[in-house]
Enzyme design. Sequence first.
Site, PDB file in Angstrom:
ATOM      1  N   TYR A 125       4.001  -5.838  10.224  1.00  0.00           N
ATOM      2  CA  TYR A 125       2.085  -5.416   9.649  1.00  0.00           C
ATOM      3  C   TYR A 125       2.022  -5.760   7.908  1.00  0.00           C
ATOM      4  CZ  TYR A 125      -2.298  -3.406   9.515  1.00  0.00           C
ATOM      5  OH  TYR A 125      -3.696  -3.160   8.943  1.00  0.00           O
ATOM      6  N   ASP A 134       6.302  -8.195   1.304  1.00  0.00           N
ATOM      7  CA  ASP A 134       5.208  -7.147   1.482  1.00  0.00           C
ATOM      8  C   ASP A 134       5.741  -5.587   0.972  1.00  0.00           C
ATOM      9  OD1 ASP A 134       3.305  -5.382   1.913  1.00  0.00           O
ATOM     10  OD2 ASP A 134       2.895  -6.746   4.221  1.00  0.00           O
ATOM     11  N   LYS A 189      -0.759   1.209  -1.504  1.00  0.00           N
ATOM     12  CA  LYS A 189      -0.126   2.824  -1.035  1.00  0.00           C
ATOM     13  C   LYS A 189      -0.002   3.130  -2.836  1.00  0.00           C
ATOM     14  CE  LYS A 189       0.523   2.249   4.215  1.00  0.00           C
ATOM     15  NZ  LYS A 189       0.449   0.371   3.891  1.00  0.00           N
TER      16      LYS A 189
END
Length: 428
Positions: A143, A238, A266
């Site tokens: 994702y 990522d 995050k």
Amino acid sequence: MTNKNENLFLRAQKTTPGGVNSPVRAFRSVGGTPRFIQRAEGAYFWDVEDKRYIDYIGSWGPAIVGHAHPKVVQAVQEAAARGLGFGAPTEGEIEMAEEICKLMPSIEQVRLVSSGTEATMSALRLARGATNRDKIIKFEGCYHGHADSLLVKAGSGLLTLGNPTSAGVPEDFIQHTLVLDYNNSQQLEDCFKAHGKDIACVIVEPVAGNMNLIKATPEFLRTMRRLCTEYGSVLIFDEVMCGFRVALGGAQSLYDIQPDITALGKIIGGGLPVAAFGGRADLMANMAPLGRVYQAGTLSGNPVAVAAGLTTLKLIQEPNFYEQLSSQTNKLVRGLSEAARKAGVTFCADSIGGMFGLYFAQSIPASYTEMMATDSAKFNRFFHLMLDAGVYLAPSAFEAGFVSAQHDDAIIAASIACAEKAFEQLVS
Ligand SMILES: *Cc1c(COP(=O)(O)O)cnc(C)c1O
């Protein structure tokens, strides 16, 4: 029996689709009513019924130093008192960029944004702009946020053009997204042979955390690095989730592989909206205002968010932070595995740094297909038994879990004790 959580969920659904602002929060895959959280501290949060939970999602990663860490809260309060945002540069943004470049040497220059989605979306645009190519490679089950080109799930088989997992993504976009199997080096090799000169970039989660936890094999990432160099494609790691989660230098330091561009998010926001993308200076020079790749943001580098992020980045550099975090996470997964074994439940678990995966399966999955074959119905029952006992796991069999620096031995032991009972109930 209705309680405050149920009342709030009913009320939320009147004005918000599904009652939540991000889909996993709705408990759809595990069933039941989402808990509405009123406050959090350390390794715990409390729902509106005042029930306390040991939290293993940590705001989906950011809460690595624990919730409401006094130093982070103080930094945020002080920044807020100086003004919430200026739309002009601040010194804090420079410090933040310097800190990121220091901790991840593959990043020579970095641009701050407000979400992981923005970071990966901008990294893609940069890769395409710098190479003048359109095609991208992503892997099934990874994702990368919800930008159009990245919302493509699996086409099974080599070079299959992807199908969107989401409605609303034009065919014209997805024909440029090639979806391959995670940890399949040969398929990647073949794909480059066929399409190499058209491939702008490969984007990968070097430790996959969005199909539960799956570690890349070192060989898979090395093959990817070699092919990108050979064909002049941009390698994008990522690390929005695994950056500063699996190690201080991210997954790239553990695997000793330098990507061309890294996406972060995050943890670097410490709970507030900060994300970033950065990498080789010659590539980053393509970004506006220097170059022709446009990207901008009203809230990019927001001073309050940067204060939270910067303080968090300093806290994780304290001596032995990651040794301690890894050891606590490891204690948890070993304790859970042992509890399952005693109860006779088919189960295994894995961890890396402060991140863990629980699998109702014989062995640890290495691909999306293997992950989908795990027993998610068992997980769902386990999830609810743990939730009732006051342990909040990710509400899906296909999400990773997170441990913070505040999960001490007593908290880990209490979690394992709950799991022992839960596993016994699963087989009775
Ligand atoms: C969470 C995540 C994103 C998206 O970040 P948002 O801040 O939710 O937009 C992108 N990539 C990975 C690997 C993620 O875990």
